[in-house]
Scaffold this motif. Structure first.
Motif, PDB file in Angstrom:
ATOM      1  N   HIS A 236      49.163 -46.520 -90.727  1.00  0.00           N
ATOM      2  CA  HIS A 236      49.525 -47.770 -89.733  1.00  0.00           C
ATOM      3  C   HIS A 236      49.380 -47.219 -88.408  1.00  0.00           C
ATOM      4  O   HIS A 236      48.624 -47.377 -87.480  1.00  0.00           O
ATOM      5  CB  HIS A 236      50.670 -48.556 -89.912  1.00  0.00           C
ATOM      6  CG  HIS A 236      50.893 -49.665 -88.750  1.00  0.00           C
ATOM      7  ND1 HIS A 236      50.408 -50.577 -88.318  1.00  0.00           N
ATOM      8  CD2 HIS A 236      52.009 -49.338 -87.770  1.00  0.00           C
ATOM      9  CE1 HIS A 236      50.562 -51.198 -87.549  1.00  0.00           C
ATOM     10  NE2 HIS A 236      51.963 -50.543 -87.215  1.00  0.00           N
ATOM     11  N   THR A 237      49.912 -45.939 -88.355  1.00  0.00           N
ATOM     12  CA  THR A 237      49.897 -45.065 -87.302  1.00  0.00           C
ATOM     13  C   THR A 237      49.795 -43.395 -88.016  1.00  0.00           C
ATOM     14  O   THR A 237      49.990 -43.455 -89.142  1.00  0.00           O
ATOM     15  CB  THR A 237      51.167 -44.955 -86.076  1.00  0.00           C
ATOM     16  OG1 THR A 237      52.284 -44.554 -87.037  1.00  0.00           O
ATOM     17  CG2 THR A 237      51.162 -46.329 -85.636  1.00  0.00           C
ATOM     18  N   ILE A 238      49.414 -42.626 -87.183  1.00  0.00           N
ATOM     19  CA  ILE A 238      49.225 -41.146 -87.833  1.00  0.00           C
ATOM     20  C   ILE A 238      50.676 -40.488 -88.202  1.00  0.00           C
ATOM     21  O   ILE A 238      50.831 -39.873 -89.120  1.00  0.00           O
ATOM     22  CB  ILE A 238      48.286 -40.147 -87.060  1.00  0.00           C
ATOM     23  CG1 ILE A 238      48.164 -39.029 -87.636  1.00  0.00           C
ATOM     24  CG2 ILE A 238      49.152 -39.937 -85.670  1.00  0.00           C
ATOM     25  CD1 ILE A 238      47.249 -39.154 -88.934  1.00  0.00           C
ATOM     26  N   GLY A 239      51.752 -41.004 -87.529  1.00  0.00           N
ATOM     27  CA  GLY A 239      53.239 -40.432 -87.753  1.00  0.00           C
ATOM     28  C   GLY A 239      53.849 -41.215 -88.816  1.00  0.00           C
ATOM     29  O   GLY A 239      55.171 -40.832 -89.133  1.00  0.00           O
ATOM     30  N   ALA A 270      41.248 -47.163 -86.274  1.00  0.00           N
ATOM     31  CA  ALA A 270      41.000 -47.763 -87.462  1.00  0.00           C
ATOM     32  C   ALA A 270      40.482 -46.814 -88.534  1.00  0.00           C
ATOM     33  O   ALA A 270      40.827 -46.598 -89.643  1.00  0.00           O
ATOM     34  CB  ALA A 270      40.587 -49.078 -87.428  1.00  0.00           C
ATOM     35  N   GLU A 271      39.078 -46.291 -88.107  1.00  0.00           N
ATOM     36  CA  GLU A 271      38.222 -45.727 -88.925  1.00  0.00           C
ATOM     37  C   GLU A 271      38.997 -44.556 -89.544  1.00  0.00           C
ATOM     38  O   GLU A 271      38.701 -44.084 -90.737  1.00  0.00           O
ATOM     39  CB  GLU A 271      36.992 -45.370 -88.372  1.00  0.00           C
ATOM     40  CG  GLU A 271      35.995 -46.553 -88.044  1.00  0.00           C
ATOM     41  CD  GLU A 271      35.859 -47.285 -89.334  1.00  0.00           C
ATOM     42  OE1 GLU A 271      35.417 -46.650 -90.212  1.00  0.00           O
ATOM     43  OE2 GLU A 271      35.582 -48.510 -89.298  1.00  0.00           O
ATOM     44  N   ASP A 272      39.446 -43.921 -88.630  1.00  0.00           N
ATOM     45  CA  ASP A 272      39.906 -42.392 -88.943  1.00  0.00           C
ATOM     46  C   ASP A 272      41.259 -42.585 -89.969  1.00  0.00           C
ATOM     47  O   ASP A 272      41.613 -41.701 -90.656  1.00  0.00           O
ATOM     48  CB  ASP A 272      40.652 -41.821 -87.730  1.00  0.00           C
ATOM     49  CG  ASP A 272      39.282 -41.286 -86.785  1.00  0.00           C
ATOM     50  OD1 ASP A 272      38.422 -41.746 -87.181  1.00  0.00           O
ATOM     51  OD2 ASP A 272      39.822 -40.669 -85.660  1.00  0.00           O
ATOM     52  N   TRP A 273      41.751 -43.640 -89.811  1.00  0.00           N
ATOM     53  CA  TRP A 273      43.237 -43.588 -90.481  1.00  0.00           C
ATOM     54  C   TRP A 273      43.227 -44.558 -91.832  1.00  0.00           C
ATOM     55  O   TRP A 273      44.312 -44.653 -92.498  1.00  0.00           O
ATOM     56  CB  TRP A 273      44.330 -44.712 -89.525  1.00  0.00           C
ATOM     57  CG  TRP A 273      44.608 -43.463 -88.366  1.00  0.00           C
ATOM     58  CD1 TRP A 273      44.069 -42.205 -88.559  1.00  0.00           C
ATOM     59  CD2 TRP A 273      45.489 -43.847 -87.485  1.00  0.00           C
ATOM     60  NE1 TRP A 273      44.699 -41.730 -87.150  1.00  0.00           N
ATOM     61  CE2 TRP A 273      45.338 -42.660 -86.395  1.00  0.00           C
ATOM     62  CE3 TRP A 273      46.173 -44.923 -86.787  1.00  0.00           C
ATOM     63  CZ2 TRP A 273      46.169 -42.368 -85.358  1.00  0.00           C
ATOM     64  CZ3 TRP A 273      47.045 -44.946 -85.845  1.00  0.00           C
ATOM     65  CH2 TRP A 273      46.860 -43.586 -85.086  1.00  0.00           C
ATOM     66  N   PHE A 333      38.310 -51.386 -99.838  1.00  0.00           N
ATOM     67  CA  PHE A 333      39.420 -51.081 -98.888  1.00  0.00           C
ATOM     68  C   PHE A 333      39.204 -50.930 -97.566  1.00  0.00           C
ATOM     69  O   PHE A 333      39.620 -51.503 -96.647  1.00  0.00           O
ATOM     70  CB  PHE A 333      40.335 -50.191 -99.553  1.00  0.00           C
ATOM     71  CG  PHE A 333      41.538 -49.716 -99.089  1.00  0.00           C
ATOM     72  CD1 PHE A 333      42.781 -50.576 -99.312  1.00  0.00           C
ATOM     73  CD2 PHE A 333      41.749 -48.898 -98.028  1.00  0.00           C
ATOM     74  CE1 PHE A 333      43.920 -50.608 -98.824  1.00  0.00           C
ATOM     75  CE2 PHE A 333      43.245 -48.676 -97.155  1.00  0.00           C
ATOM     76  CZ  PHE A 333      44.193 -49.422 -97.583  1.00  0.00           C
ATOM     77  N   ARG A 334      38.089 -50.110 -97.239  1.00  0.00           N
ATOM     78  CA  ARG A 334      37.882 -49.813 -95.866  1.00  0.00           C
ATOM     79  C   ARG A 334      37.111 -51.072 -95.277  1.00  0.00           C
ATOM     80  O   ARG A 334      37.669 -51.590 -94.210  1.00  0.00           O
ATOM     81  CB  ARG A 334      36.683 -48.801 -96.003  1.00  0.00           C
ATOM     82  CG  ARG A 334      36.264 -48.481 -94.375  1.00  0.00           C
ATOM     83  CD  ARG A 334      35.376 -47.329 -94.733  1.00  0.00           C
ATOM     84  NE  ARG A 334      36.027 -45.800 -94.951  1.00  0.00           N
ATOM     85  CZ  ARG A 334      36.623 -45.329 -94.012  1.00  0.00           C
ATOM     86  NH1 ARG A 334      36.707 -45.527 -92.811  1.00  0.00           N
ATOM     87  NH2 ARG A 334      37.432 -44.157 -94.296  1.00  0.00           N
ATOM     88  N   ALA A 335      36.537 -51.733 -95.841  1.00  0.00           N
ATOM     89  CA  ALA A 335      36.147 -53.044 -95.398  1.00  0.00           C
ATOM     90  C   ALA A 335      37.119 -54.088 -95.171  1.00  0.00           C
ATOM     91  O   ALA A 335      37.017 -54.703 -93.932  1.00  0.00           O
ATOM     92  CB  ALA A 335      34.692 -53.777 -96.331  1.00  0.00           C
ATOM     93  N   LEU A 341      39.763 -58.283 -88.971  1.00  0.00           N
ATOM     94  CA  LEU A 341      41.312 -58.255 -88.692  1.00  0.00           C
ATOM     95  C   LEU A 341      41.705 -59.466 -87.705  1.00  0.00           C
ATOM     96  O   LEU A 341      41.094 -60.133 -86.981  1.00  0.00           O
ATOM     97  CB  LEU A 341      41.693 -56.708 -88.277  1.00  0.00           C
ATOM     98  CG  LEU A 341      41.639 -55.686 -88.956  1.00  0.00           C
ATOM     99  CD1 LEU A 341      41.613 -54.487 -88.269  1.00  0.00           C
ATOM    100  CD2 LEU A 341      42.575 -55.900 -90.008  1.00  0.00           C
ATOM    101  N   PRO A 342      43.079 -59.775 -87.942  1.00  0.00           N
ATOM    102  CA  PRO A 342      43.605 -60.684 -86.917  1.00  0.00           C
ATOM    103  C   PRO A 342      43.636 -60.268 -85.373  1.00  0.00           C
ATOM    104  O   PRO A 342      43.414 -58.993 -85.435  1.00  0.00           O
ATOM    105  CB  PRO A 342      45.127 -60.959 -87.379  1.00  0.00           C
ATOM    106  CG  PRO A 342      45.451 -59.956 -88.156  1.00  0.00           C
ATOM    107  CD  PRO A 342      44.012 -59.236 -88.626  1.00  0.00           C
ATOM    108  N   PRO A 343      43.820 -61.134 -84.366  1.00  0.00           N
ATOM    109  CA  PRO A 343      43.940 -60.677 -83.120  1.00  0.00           C
ATOM    110  C   PRO A 343      45.058 -59.635 -82.924  1.00  0.00           C
ATOM    111  O   PRO A 343      46.004 -59.729 -83.795  1.00  0.00           O
ATOM    112  CB  PRO A 343      44.164 -61.919 -82.200  1.00  0.00           C
ATOM    113  CG  PRO A 343      43.985 -62.916 -83.224  1.00  0.00           C
ATOM    114  CD  PRO A 343      43.979 -62.456 -84.599  1.00  0.00           C
ATOM    115  N   GLN A 344      44.982 -58.858 -81.833  1.00  0.00           N
ATOM    116  CA  GLN A 344      46.027 -57.730 -81.672  1.00  0.00           C
ATOM    117  C   GLN A 344      47.270 -58.444 -81.101  1.00  0.00           C
ATOM    118  O   GLN A 344      47.228 -59.617 -80.620  1.00  0.00           O
ATOM    119  CB  GLN A 344      45.547 -56.797 -80.899  1.00  0.00           C
ATOM    120  CG  GLN A 344      44.753 -55.530 -81.671  1.00  0.00           C
ATOM    121  CD  GLN A 344      43.390 -55.781 -80.936  1.00  0.00           C
ATOM    122  OE1 GLN A 344      42.958 -56.864 -80.646  1.00  0.00           O
ATOM    123  NE2 GLN A 344      42.598 -54.663 -81.425  1.00  0.00           N
ATOM    124  N   PRO A 345      48.559 -57.847 -81.512  1.00  0.00           N
ATOM    125  CA  PRO A 345      49.701 -58.456 -81.058  1.00  0.00           C
ATOM    126  C   PRO A 345      49.533 -58.496 -79.395  1.00  0.00           C
ATOM    127  O   PRO A 345      48.974 -57.738 -78.517  1.00  0.00           O
ATOM    128  CB  PRO A 345      50.950 -57.674 -81.293  1.00  0.00           C
ATOM    129  CG  PRO A 345      50.126 -56.528 -82.042  1.00  0.00           C
ATOM    130  CD  PRO A 345      48.625 -56.780 -82.246  1.00  0.00           C
TER     131      PRO A 345
END
Lengths: 381, 74
Positions: A236-239, A270-273, A333-335, A341-345
């Motif tokens: 979700h995040t890298i950390g 997104a692509e990286d994670w 999974f990637r797709a 994706l839903p709109p961002q918060p």
């Protein structure tokens, strides 16, 4: 209760009604866009939207659509327009008319504490349900000490709760840098002389001191030694770091929810994670005990709350029921997690910057930034 | 210059729109009204209200926390 005057209803009373599945008819008088974006849901509520500015010349349109035999709650952004409409409904002879005190803003901020369970040696674990926005915070209590996980902005609620439990807050932890809400972790730590923990990989741009939350390093709460064990779980995040509490509970942050999984795009990578997210969910979590109870940092719909108002599920059960854990190939999974994706918060960039200490909005601005649903899951609408 | 100026500064929902509606009701078709408000929340409400009416929003701007709207009566 039948009355010929309008009554205020607090966010807490509304929460109880929803959790008890009491019938309630909601008239939301905000504009259509705000309504479409975010509204009160759950329990046995029925809701219609008629903007207050369509009712300036009279409430006849509303009267036709409001039942006579149910409690009615009029809702707007703050409360002014709902009082304006509710008064006219009462003048038109209607009873059982209420307005939501403080409006959607109060709804967004209300926290309901629910007990998740007992911990070894007399400790307890509580979940704080922010029902309007779908956020969850946790408090681990043990022999006079408390640790807070994914603390929401309303720090006074947690301080009050800890006081009532006779506990001193010694640790506050964020499982990751949040993008949908402003963290109260650092403030709560400063106010109580506690240590604020944050994963270092999410903290590269922060402007303040923190203790790096790392896998392998354990934390204890109280002298009965409740163990908090971090597990590195990026995606979700890298950390992103999950926490195993007392060998029973998996606090999964925004990686795994009850009905969905975390989205990888809110920090723009997104692509990286995607690969990290898949590895965390399909390998790291798979290697943990199936009997862990998953406690996420969010829910997407009130349907994810159980009859006691808690959001929790056994890890093994989620591998059978959660669509995000049942995607066959890495390509699919990637797709699924990068497309559609839903709109961002709301204001998510500003919220991230606030959580890094780069922005310092005042109280009013913070409330505005946090309006709307959390939208941290892949399957949110 | 607008035909009528409605000052709703310092007022909260629903008053800015209640006052704006009164103002525009007093105008003839084709005349303009300028609304001044400090309530951020009523900004999107005002736009939504104008959009579904036969009136036309000619200009909208923000300066030092004051929102100004110019509307032509339809």
């Amino acid at each position: 209760m039948t009355s010929r005057t309008m009554q205020p209803m607090t966010a807490q009373q509304l929460t109880k009604k929803i959790l008890a599945s009491e019938e309630l008819f909601i008239l939301d008088v905000r504009n259509e866009e705000d309504y479409g974006n975010w509204k009160i849901e759950g329990g046995k509520t029925e809701i219609v939207n008629i903007p207050y500015f369509d009712l300036l010349e009279g409430v006849d349109e509303a009267l036709d659509r409001i039942p006579n035999d149910k409690d009615v709650l009029v809702v707007c952004a703050k409360e002014g327009s709902s009082i304006f409409v509710a008064e006219q409904l009462v003048e038109a002879g209607r009873s059982r008319i209420h307005y939501l005190q403080g409006g959607m803003r109060a709804w967004s901020e209300h926290l309901e504490p629910v007990k998740i369970g007992d911990l070894r040696g007399g400790g307890e674990l509580y979940q704080f349900v922010r029902i309007g926005k779908g956020c969850l915070s946790y408090m681990v209590l043990s022999s006079g000490e408390a640790a807070m996980i994914d603390t929401l902005r309303m720090t006074d609620v947690f301080e009050q709760f800890a006081r009532e439990k006779g506990a001193k807050i010694v640790h506050t932890l964020d499982t990751h840098l949040h993008a949908d809400h402003i963290s109260g972790g650092r403030t709560l730590a400063v106010q109580n002389g506690a240590t604020y923990w944050l994963p270092a990989k999410d903290a590269e741009e922060v402007t303040f001191d923190y203790a790096p939350l790392e896998e392998g390093q354990e934390m204890r709460v109280g002298n009965s030694c409740i163990r908090i064990q971090p597990v590195y779980s990026p995606g979700h995040t890298i950390g992103s770091t999950s926490l195993i509490v007392d060998d029973q509970y998996l606090l999964s942050g925004d990686i795994l929810f009850v009905a969905s999984i975390g989205r990888p795009d809110l920090a723009g990578k997104a692509e990286d994670w995607v690969t990290d997210l898949r590895t965390t969910l399909y390998e790291t979590y798979r290697s943990l005990s199936e009997n862990l109870i998953v406690l996420p940092a969010h829910f997407g719909q009130t349907g994810e709350l159980d009859e006691d108002g808690r959001v929790a599920a056994r890890l093994g059960d989620l591998y059978a029921s959660n669509p995000g854990l049942r995607i066959g190939s890495e390509t699919e999974f990637r797709a699924e997690v990068t497309g559609n994706l839903p709109p961002q918060p709301n204001a998510y960039q500003e919220i991230r910057h606030t959580n890094m200490g780069l922005l310092m909005p005042d109280c009013e601005e913070q409330r505005e930034m946090e309006l709307g649903p959390n939208r941290c899951a892949v399957h949110d609408k | 210059m607008a035909d009528i100026i409605v000052d709703a500064k310092g007022l909260a929902c629903p008053m800015p729109i209640v006052k704006a509606k009164k103002g525009i009701d007093a105008l003839q078709s084709g005349q303009t009204m300028e609304l001044h408000t400090t309530d951020k929340g009523s900004m999107s409400d005002f736009k939504a209200w104008v959009n579904q009416s036969k009136h036309e929003l000619i200009a909208a701007r923000e300066e030092n926390g004051i929102f100004t709207f110019l509307v032509k009566k339809g």
